[in-house]
Design a protein around this motif. Structure first.
Motif, short mmCIF file in Angstrom:
data_model
loop_
_atom_site.label_atom_id
_atom_site.label_comp_id
_atom_site.label_asym_id
_atom_site.label_seq_id
_atom_site.Cartn_x
_atom_site.Cartn_y
_atom_site.Cartn_z
N HIS A 35 0.70 11.40 -9.92
CA HIS A 35 -0.29 12.45 -9.74
C HIS A 35 0.36 13.81 -9.95
CE1 HIS A 35 -3.47 14.87 -8.07
NE2 HIS A 35 -2.64 15.36 -7.16
N ALA A 78 0.20 -2.18 -6.42
CA ALA A 78 -0.15 -2.83 -5.15
C ALA A 78 -0.20 -4.34 -5.33
CB ALA A 78 -1.48 -2.31 -4.66
N ALA A 135 1.84 6.28 -7.04
CA ALA A 135 0.66 7.00 -7.55
C ALA A 135 0.82 8.50 -7.28
CB ALA A 135 -0.60 6.47 -6.87
N TRP A 136 1.35 8.85 -6.13
CA TRP A 136 1.56 10.25 -5.76
C TRP A 136 2.50 10.92 -6.76
CZ3 TRP A 136 -0.58 13.97 -3.31
CH2 TRP A 136 0.16 15.10 -2.90
N TRP A 165 -2.03 2.42 -9.45
CA TRP A 165 -2.01 2.11 -8.02
C TRP A 165 -2.32 0.63 -7.81
CZ3 TRP A 165 -4.93 0.09 -4.09
CH2 TRP A 165 -4.47 0.35 -2.78
N THR A 223 1.09 3.72 -3.16
CA THR A 223 0.62 5.09 -2.96
C THR A 223 1.71 6.08 -3.34
OG1 THR A 223 -0.63 4.21 -1.11
CG2 THR A 223 -0.53 6.61 -1.34
N PHE A 229 0.84 -1.20 0.00
CA PHE A 229 0.00 0.00 0.00
C PHE A 229 0.87 1.25 0.00
CE2 PHE A 229 -2.22 -3.44 2.10
CZ PHE A 229 -3.30 -3.56 1.24
N VAL A 230 1.89 1.24 0.84
CA VAL A 230 2.74 2.42 0.95
C VAL A 230 3.44 2.69 -0.38
CG1 VAL A 230 4.73 3.40 2.12
CG2 VAL A 230 3.05 2.06 3.42
#
Lengths: 357, 420, 624
Positions: C127, C144, C123-124, C140, C120, C116-117
């Motif tokens: 983004h 994952a 994805a960040w 993401w 994310t 998850f970390v």
């Protein structure tokens, strides 16, 4: 002293003559050896078929590894000598997962899922290794003379071998046996072990997956574009670095999954050195099929596997040479040279011939 | 650069002027002595394979050597024991380089090693010239203890081994196949290693001498994974016994793939000492059940203890089958030092080099882990310390394959059935 | 201007984590624990501890350099050094905690959370590059799932296997002992000591930036000389042993380790020399440049004479063991010079050079052996067989060259690789066993006899190799400047053009292969006589690889380069024998680093440097 090699080149080529004699001799030896063996009839038809199928299975593992060589060669014109170690990384790491799955009983409860998990894990591990290799060792060398990356790759090969020896130790490990793969399929007098069918089918699936990826998908188009001409590809807005990284990743994934498939087929002998010989064989297979050519690598792998399985018994035993199986590499490499004499660009020819100087 | 050159020349001048004074006045040994000064450790060497495909062999022996030293708390006669490890590879030149290194140290008494017989061929002349001793834990080549050059021998004084001479092991294995199993058709396979090739040849010769028929002699390569091809060829001759002294992993591949070959259902595999390894049954799987493996008749409890210590120290089981030989070899050497060393006036220890050789050669009925060791002096067994009788045939059962049991039950032991 | 500035922060974190990864890696492959066995200075510091401390020191200094250049304040530079020191310990500390019983749960939780970390974080990043939401969610999920597969598998492995040690064999007690500085029992204290030591090392490293240039260079010089002498203690002792009395030596060394006062003395002396060099070295060099032609020639002459004298006296200076190494290096120089004719001069990528080596060795073995396989039973001497071995190797080179004359580039490479394998397999085969001994090889090869003396020591064999190398060097220089040499160069640059220009390429290539094979045969013959026995497992593809590598590392087509390449690639691993487990690991790392930092080789020829600099895709090294 330097004049002793003079001969008339225009009328009669000494080289061509010698090569012709060589061709005839090799072909003669093969024919005589095979004739002797077959006429003696010691080995039955069913046994030959069995050997052939085992050779196909072994060959499909060579082919999976060879694809990694060919993909990278196609794009960078570089021999990734360390690719055998990428195969080893996946195979060696996953042996622990296989043991764990076996110990919990999951491996035999739902073998399909378990093997899928193993293939994915091995693929991802090998992929990581291949990507790191590209990123750290090869990327800084783009555009340097071709021998430079080759030496780097040789260095990387040693480095990876002894890294994994340091990590996991030097002893041999083995994949556990999967029950559903233990049986055999009986067709008449021919007995095909299930595991060989599994190997062949899963290798085919992976190879077709790759073929689809390269020929049909967007990234595949980008890969082909980069392999045709990097400059033009860059002008078209393709991120070359990303495509090369992706190529290494795909090659690594295939090698890793080949590691697991190999583990099902030949469960023993898992250690840090296990990638070296398959690596050289797969490289040979890639050249045999025409390096840089994807179907060529598949064909080359299968061809090499079959030659190795059948060659010693068919040719050498027929010539009355003791310890024939010891010399199977001699057969494999003689075939290689023979193929290259007849067809200097490999069986299917290289795709990127215009690139070669 | 020039600075270095100047200092080199200066140093060499110094060396000419200061020719060393003999520090060995108290020594009467005709090969000279090792003088261990008061605060110095007792130094022994190890020439083991530490890189390449058979690294595990070296790791296995090294564990035996280290445990033997640890079992003495790292001390001998109140001094620290220092082990100098050199990589002898598995080749003659590797052995030569390692021996050259060790022999440069004037305080080096002797070495444990080498693993491979080829490395011993390279190391032996140097060790022998230097007046040192070497005790090999896993050499088997008959040539190494044979003094007759014309018949291929190469033995030199100072060479000993605790592993079995291939001649003895091979003869015993062939006798077992003929007399105990009552078989008559033999196939042998080696892998181009001097060890396996030598063993396969001795077994074939002895088998034929004893009235059996050798139907097939073949070979594979190290690194081969596919054995179907040679197995198919063997199947043509329908042997009763396949003698396969191969190492891991080739032996595993051989045994596992034999199941799938029609015509070899009744053939029994006999493995040499190379497959007497804890990992062999488990790695091979079901196919290992019923295989006979020749190995040292290890005397129960002491050996079990060694395995426990191994687990404690290295967290796994030994990677090959020669750690006990290495353990015994180390003890032979250290015991000899203990017997021979004389205290000098200035608190130093004086160890005669010839005396060390004599002390090891005089070893008689030493209760080692691998049996009762007696070093012989007659060619073709000069320097052979392994007891030819302390060999046994073990049969691998389900317990070894599935339950991590090791060693397997003794099927037949030579010590109880000596034929000579 | 301070640590909160993101660029600075990023540089520090990157360097710190890199340093931490290095410590983690060396620990996990067992290097730190193994190096701990080797003392650099007696009872003071071991090589393992040195690695732990020198890494944050170097990274701290590098960071300080980088930050200082951009004008950061001293507080942030030095603070950066300390942070790097602490970050260096971070990965290892985590592994220590994972490995302990009390904090094992940390491992389980990190494996659970990692997908998850990381997903994310990815994805960040996407983004921020303004990627569409749909793609964002897709990436993401993909990340994952993929990472999840790996962490789930890892969790399963560690769950079933229990201790980390049963997978990662070197995460063992020894390792814990070293990295906690002997506080295995009290882990927290150990971690504290480790972090403190590392932070101090990072701090000192960054502090060095503020020391003026000359004393700093002197200090670094002194430190590295002392530490190298300490680390290569065995080699240094071997040299000194030849030249010093045993008692004197014992005062400097305790076995292979420097004694404390000796180390201190060496440190002081080498620092002073370093200071003098740093202060006056440039001036001296300038002085040399300014010398008149005559004087300069004289100085160079003296240098050459000294060099030749050292070359001649070498065995006495370095002793038996290192002479043995020198002979091995010499054999590879010989082969390097030979292979260079094919690769460097004619541009033919030959990966099967071992063929010639094997032919030479076996010819000498069967011709001179007094054992059962000897053909002449000692009636042929070493000196008579050397020319035979040379001719035989040339013949082999010729035979193997014919079928590959039409092949180019990588096809040639793989075909020659195949020939190497074929020869190896034939040597080991049962088929040729009656002739060359098969797996058992050939034994009882007598040593060469020169004027009634048996040359059994490496000190004596050294001269044979030296003479062979000098002769080869002479021939190869002459060849390079000959008509044939220029033909080869033309082929190397472009074969098609060469053909068009009327060069008989087949003949020229054949000649290159044949001549290149000759020295391989001689090297093999000397090798066989040196070892006294020949086994087929000495003739593997690694010989070919080694010879090729030393040519490329030294500088292709460069004769001095080949010598330096052989010293580095053959000599260094021999000296690294002390670290036998990690010899090839370091060898591999060395090859990679050398190629990245100096792809033209250590001593490149002018033409190669020129081509590299001009950005020409040098076909010189391309092999086609």
């Amino acid at each position: 002293m330097l004049h002793m090699f003079k001969w008339k080149t225009d009328e009669f080529s000494w080289v061509d003559f010698t090569i012709d004699v060589l061709r005839i001799l090799i072909v003669l030896a093969i024919v005589v050896g095979s004739w002797n063996t077959l006429s003696e009839g010691r080995i039955s038809f069913a046994q030959w078929v069995n050997l052939f199928i085992a050779g196909l299975s072994q060959g499909s593992i060579y082919a999976l590894i060879a694809l990694g060589y060919t993909l990278v060669y196609g794009i960078l014109l570089m021999i990734n000598f360390a690719h055998g170690e990428v195969f080893m990384a996946g195979a060696f790491s996953t042996v622990f997962l296989a043991e764990a799955l076996n110990r919990t009983g999951f491996l035999n409860q739902s073998p399909v899922l378990a093997i899928l998990l193993m293939i994915l894990f091995a693929g991802l591990v090998s992929m990581t290794v291949a990507i790191l290799l590209e990123r750290i060792a090869y990327r800084p060398l783009r555009g340097s003379p071709r021998l430079v990356p080759l030496i780097t790759a040789i260095g990387a090969s040693f480095f990876l071998q002894y890294t994994f020896r340091g990590l996991y130790g030097s002893g041999f490990k083995a994949y556990p046996q999967v029950k559903i793969l233990q049986g055999a399929l009986q067709i008449g007098s021919i007995n095909i072990p299930t595991v060989q069918i599994f190997v062949f089918v899963s290798a085919l699936v992976l190879m077709f997956g790759l073929y689809w990826l390269v020929e049909r998908s967007r990234i595949g188009k980008a890969m082909r574009a980069v392999s045709e001409n990097k400059e033009v590809a860059r002008l078209m807005g393709i991120d070359i670095d990303w495509v090369i990284l992706f190529t290494f990743g795909v090659g690594g994934f295939l090698a890793g999954s080949a590691g697991v498939i190999n583990g099902m087929f030949r469960p023993q002998g898992v250690n840090f050195f296990m990638g070296f010989i398959p690596g050289i064989k797969a490289f040979t297979a890639a050249v045999l099929g025409g390096i840089g050519n994807i179907p060529g690598a598949m064909l080359g792998g299968l061809f090499l596997g079959v030659i190795e399985a059948i060659g010693p018994n068919l040719v050498l035993a027929g010539l009355g040479i003791p310890g024939a199986n010891q010399l199977k590499d001699v057969i494999a490499f003689t075939m290689l040279v023979l193929v290259l004499i007849f067809r200097p660009q490999g069986i299917l020819g290289e795709r990127l011939s215009e690139k070669k100087a | 650069m020039k600075k270095t050159i100047a200092s080199f020349i200066l140093l060499s001048l110094v060396s000419v002027l200061w020719s060393p004074v003999s520090a060995q006045d108290a020594c009467t040994d005709n090969l000279g002595c090792v003088i261990v000064a008061e605060d110095e450790p007792i130094v022994i060497g190890a020439m083991l394979v530490q890189s390449g495909a058979v690294t595990y062999l070296g790791d296995d022996s090294l564990g035996g050597v280290e445990l033997a030293i640890m079992d003495r708390n790292g001390e001998l006669m109140g001094r620290e024991i220092e082990l100098v490890l050199e990589d002898s590879l598995c080749s003659a030149e590797g052995g030569q380089a390692a021996a050259q290194r060790l022999s440069a140290d004037p305080t080096m008494i002797g070495a444990i090693g080498t693993n491979c017989s080829s490395a011993a061929q390279g190391a032996m002349p140097i060790i022998s010239d230097a007046g040192m001793v070497m005790i090999a834990p896993s050499n088997t080549s008959p040539s190494l203890t044979n003094e007759d050059v014309a018949s291929g021998g190469s033995h030199l004084p100072g060479y000993f081994r605790t592993s079995h001479n291939g001649l003895v092991e091979g003869m015993r294995n062939a006798e077992f196949a003929i007399h105990v199993l009552g078989t008559s058709k033999l196939a042998t396979v080696h892998d181009g290693d001097p060890y396996t090739e030598g063993l396969a040849r001795v077994v074939a010769d002895t088998f034929a001498e004893l009235g059996g028929e050798v139907v097939f002699e073949g070979a594979v390569n190290k690194g081969d994974t596919d054995m179907a091809s040679i197995l198919t060829e063997i199947a043509v001759y329908q042997p009763d016994i396949a003698y396969v002294p191969l190492f891991e992993p080739e032996v595993n591949f051989f045994a596992a793939q034999m199941q799938h070959i029609a015509g070899l259902e009744d053939t029994v595999i006999i493995g040499g000492g190379a497959s007497f390894v804890a990992g062999f049954p488990e790695n091979t799987g079901e196919a290992a059940i019923g295989i006979f493996v020749s190995g040292p008749l290890v005397t129960g409890e002491a050996y079990e203890q060694l395995l426990v210590r191994w687990e404690e120290e290295y967290g796994s089981s030994p990677p090959s089958g020669y750690h006990a030989h290495a353990y015994d070899a180390t003890n032979l050497l250290l015991n000899a030092v203990e017997t021979v060393a004389v205290a000098g006036d200035d608190g130093s220890l004086i160890i005669g080099r010839q005396a060390i050789r004599d002390a090891i050669a005089a070893t008689e009925n030493y209760p080692g882990l691998t049996g009762s060791l007696t070093c012989q002096e007659e060619s073709p067994f000069a320097g052979d310390c392994a007891p030819g009788t302390a060999l046994a045939m073990f049969e691998i059962t389900e317990a070894e394959v599935y339950d991590d049991n090791w060693p397997p039950p003794v099927f037949w032991s030579f010590s109880e059935n000596v034929s000579e | 201007m301070d640590l909160s500035q993101s660029r600075t922060r990023q540089a520090i974190i990157t360097l710190g984590l890199l340093s931490g990864a290095l410590i983690l890696f060396t620990g996990a492959v067992g290097m730190i624990a193994a190096f701990h066995e080797r003392e650099v200075v007696n009872d003071f510091i071991t090589l393992g501890q040195l690695v732990l401390l020198i890494t944050p020191f170097i990274f701290g200094y590098t960071a300080a350099n980088r930050l200082g250049m951009t004008g950061e304040s001293p507080t942030s530079v030095i603070g950066g050094g300390i942070i790097i020191g602490l970050l260096t310990t971070l990965p290892t500390t985590l592994l220590l905690l994972f490995n302990s019983d009390e904090f094992r749960f940390l491992l389980d939780w990190s494996l659970r959370l990692a997908p998850f970390v990381v997903a994310t974080a990815i994805a960040w990043r996407l983004h921020r590059q303004n990627v569409e939401t749909f793609t964002l969610i897709g990436s993401w999920l993909l990340a994952a799932v993929l990472i999840g597969i790996v962490t789930f598998s890892l969790a399963l492995i560690f769950e079933v296997k229990g201790e980390l040690r049963s997978v990662l064999v070197n995460i063992n007690r020894d390792w814990v002992e070293v990295v906690t500085f002997d506080n295995r029992k009290d882990l927290m204290r150990g971690i504290f000591v480790f972090s403190l030591a590392s932070a101090v090392a990072g701090f000192v490293g960054s502090l060095c930036y503020y020391v003026p240039r000359t004393p700093r260079r002197a200090m670094f010089y002194g430190l590295s000389v002392t530490l190298l002498v300490g680390a290569f203690g065995e080699t240094v002792r071997l040299v000194l042993q030849e030249n010093l009395e045993r008692d004197t030596l014992n005062q400097l060394f305790r076995r292979d380790t420097l004694r404390q006062n000796a180390a201190l003395g060496l440190l002081v002396v080498s620092t002073v020399i370093g200071y003098l060099w740093a202060a006056f070295g440039d001036r001296a060099r300038q002085g040399f440049q300014n010398l008149g032609g005559q004087q300069r020639q004289t100085t160079q002459m003296i240098g050459t004479v000294l060099f030749v004298a050292v070359l001649l006296m070498l065995p006495w200076l370095i002793g038996r063991t290192l002479s043995d190494v020198a002979v091995t290096i010499g054999l590879f120089v010989l082969m390097g010079l030979g292979l260079n004719i094919a690769i460097g001069l004619a541009g033919l990528l030959d990966l099967g050079y071992v063929t010639n080596y094997a032919v030479g060795a076996y010819i000498l073995a069967v011709m001179t052996s007094i054992g059962p396989l000897g053909l002449m039973k000692g009636t042929f001497s070493f000196w008579m067989v050397i020319p035979i071995a040379l001719l035989a190797a040339m013949f082999a080179g010729f035979i193997f060259a014919v079928p590959v004359l039409r092949m180019r580039g990588d096809y040639l490479a793989i075909a020659t690789l195949g020939f190497g394998e074929i020869i190896g397999k034939l040597a080991i085969s049962d088929w040729l066993k009656p002739l060359i001994g098969g797996a058992q090889g050939v034994q009882a090869i007598p040593k060469p006899i020169f004027l009634g003396t048996e040359l059994r020591n490496p000190e004596q064999l050294y001269y044979i190799v030296l003479v062979a190398c000098l002769v080869t060097l002479f021939v190869s220089i002459r060849l390079n400047n000959s008509r044939t040499g220029r033909q080869w160069m033309a082929i190397r640059e472009d074969e098609d053009v060469a053909t068009a220009m009327g060069i008989d390429t087949a003949r020229a290539k054949l000649l290159a292969f044949t001549l290149s094979a000759a020295t391989g045969g001689v090297a093999g013959a000397i090798f066989a006589a040196k070892v006294g026995s020949v086994f087929p497992n000495s003739f593997t593809v690694f010989i070919s690889i080694n010879v090729l590598s030393l040519i490329i590392v030294g500088g292709i087509a460069s004769n001095p380069g080949i010598v330096v390449g052989a010293v580095v690639l053959i000599g260094l691993p021999e000296l690294l024998r002390e670290f036998s487990d990690f010899r090839f690991l370091l060898y591999g790392a060395l090859l990679i680093m050398m190629m990245i930092n100096r792809p033209q080789g250590l001593i490149p020829t002018k033409i190669v440097t020129h081509e590299m600099r001009a950005g020409v895709k040098a076909k010189v090294a391309a092999g086609d």
